[in-house]
Design an enzyme around this catalytic site. Structure first.
Site, PDB file in Angstrom:
ATOM      1  N   MET A   1       5.134   9.852  -4.340  1.00  0.00           N
ATOM      2  CA  MET A   1       4.786   8.803  -3.393  1.00  0.00           C
ATOM      3  C   MET A   1       5.338   9.278  -2.052  1.00  0.00           C
ATOM      4  O   MET A   1       6.494   9.692  -1.965  1.00  0.00           O
ATOM      5  CB  MET A   1       5.413   7.463  -3.808  1.00  0.00           C
ATOM      6  CG  MET A   1       5.025   6.328  -2.895  1.00  0.00           C
ATOM      7  SD  MET A   1       5.234   4.633  -3.534  1.00  0.00           S
ATOM      8  CE  MET A   1       6.753   4.659  -4.445  1.00  0.00           C
TER       9      MET A   1
ATOM     10  N   ASP B   1       0.854  -1.182   0.000  1.00  0.00           N
ATOM     11  CA  ASP B   1       0.000   0.000   0.000  1.00  0.00           C
ATOM     12  C   ASP B   1       0.890   1.232   0.000  1.00  0.00           C
ATOM     13  O   ASP B   1       1.987   1.215   0.575  1.00  0.00           O
ATOM     14  CB  ASP B   1      -0.904   0.018   1.233  1.00  0.00           C
ATOM     15  CG  ASP B   1      -1.914   1.151   1.162  1.00  0.00           C
ATOM     16  OD1 ASP B   1      -2.892   1.017   0.397  1.00  0.00           O
ATOM     17  OD2 ASP B   1      -1.718   2.168   1.844  1.00  0.00           O
TER      18      ASP B   1
ATOM     19  N   HIS C   1      -5.226   4.922   5.857  1.00  0.00           N
ATOM     20  CA  HIS C   1      -4.305   5.783   5.136  1.00  0.00           C
ATOM     21  C   HIS C   1      -2.945   5.870   5.824  1.00  0.00           C
ATOM     22  O   HIS C   1      -2.280   6.896   5.790  1.00  0.00           O
ATOM     23  CB  HIS C   1      -4.901   7.162   4.859  1.00  0.00           C
ATOM     24  CG  HIS C   1      -6.095   7.076   3.969  1.00  0.00           C
ATOM     25  ND1 HIS C   1      -6.002   6.754   2.634  1.00  0.00           N
ATOM     26  CD2 HIS C   1      -7.417   7.227   4.231  1.00  0.00           C
ATOM     27  CE1 HIS C   1      -7.211   6.727   2.119  1.00  0.00           C
ATOM     28  NE2 HIS C   1      -8.082   7.002   3.054  1.00  0.00           N
TER      29      HIS C   1
ATOM     30  N   ASP D   1      -2.391  -0.279   6.402  1.00  0.00           N
ATOM     31  CA  ASP D   1      -3.294  -0.680   5.323  1.00  0.00           C
ATOM     32  C   ASP D   1      -2.779  -1.917   4.587  1.00  0.00           C
ATOM     33  O   ASP D   1      -3.568  -2.772   4.185  1.00  0.00           O
ATOM     34  CB  ASP D   1      -3.513   0.472   4.351  1.00  0.00           C
ATOM     35  CG  ASP D   1      -4.338   1.601   4.961  1.00  0.00           C
ATOM     36  OD1 ASP D   1      -4.822   1.449   6.102  1.00  0.00           O
ATOM     37  OD2 ASP D   1      -4.475   2.640   4.301  1.00  0.00           O
TER      38      ASP D   1
END
Length: 185
Positions: free
Chosen positions: A24, A11, A160, A165
């Site tokens: 990212m 994730d 998040h 996650d």
């Protein structure tokens, strides 16, 4: 599961919808069959662009990440090495819940900073896997609509936080694989 593949739940959190134009910000991963084998890193942003809602949901500040985050090349090399070691010579498979989004960033970063991706060219999407397994509609693949038998023992829902996650969705996928074994010999 089989002895020719090993599944990695991955994730990411990002500053916007597409790699290259946005950064990212964090990446979390775990082995689907050994959730105590994890990887987590926060990145220095590659640009200043962001979607306000993306930063709001992640809680990241680009200036703070610029100071304390790791260089993308370093993170991607560390991830490549970790995946290689954890794979023990079998094919690593990237697994994600809505894999298209996470995969686009991870694949782009691997190729941009290392010129190679240990996962090859195709991710496995948990939502699509569930749809194929059950014959449900796409709308029914949301984590909030999954049956209780597939919901993780981890409390809450996806939050998040990339590692949290990854662990959450890894457990969902593991339970789906167990269901598949019961339904299809």
């Amino acid at each position: 599961m089989n002895d020719r593949e090993i599944y990695f739940s991955v994730d990411i959190e990002a500053s916007g919808p597409i790699p290259g134009e946005y950064s990212m910000l964090s990446l979390g991963a775990c082995l689907v069959d050994a959730a105590d084998h994890t990887f987590y890193a926060e990145f220095q942003p590659i640009c200043d662009r962001f979607v306000p809602a993306a930063l709001e949901v992640t809680g990241f500040d680009l200036r703070e990440l610029s100071a304390r985050g790791q260089l993308p090349m370093t993170v991607m090399q560390n991830l490549f090495d970790w995946v290689t070691v954890e794979s023990h010579g079998v094919s690593p498979v990237f697994v994600g819940f809505n894999a298209g989004f996470d995969w686009s960033f991870v694949n782009w970063y691997f190729h941009k900073f290392l010129g190679k991706n240990p996962f090859g060219v195709a991710p496995l999407d948990i939502k699509a896997y569930y749809m194929g397994l059950t014959g449900c509609s796409w709308d029914e693949t949301r984590s909030s609509k999954l049956p209780e038998s597939l919901k993780p023992s981890r409390t809450g829902k996806m939050r998040h936080n990339a590692l949290s996650d990854a662990l959450y969705q890894g457990e969902i996928f593991r339970r789906m694989m167990e269901l598949r074994t019961k339904l299809l010999p």
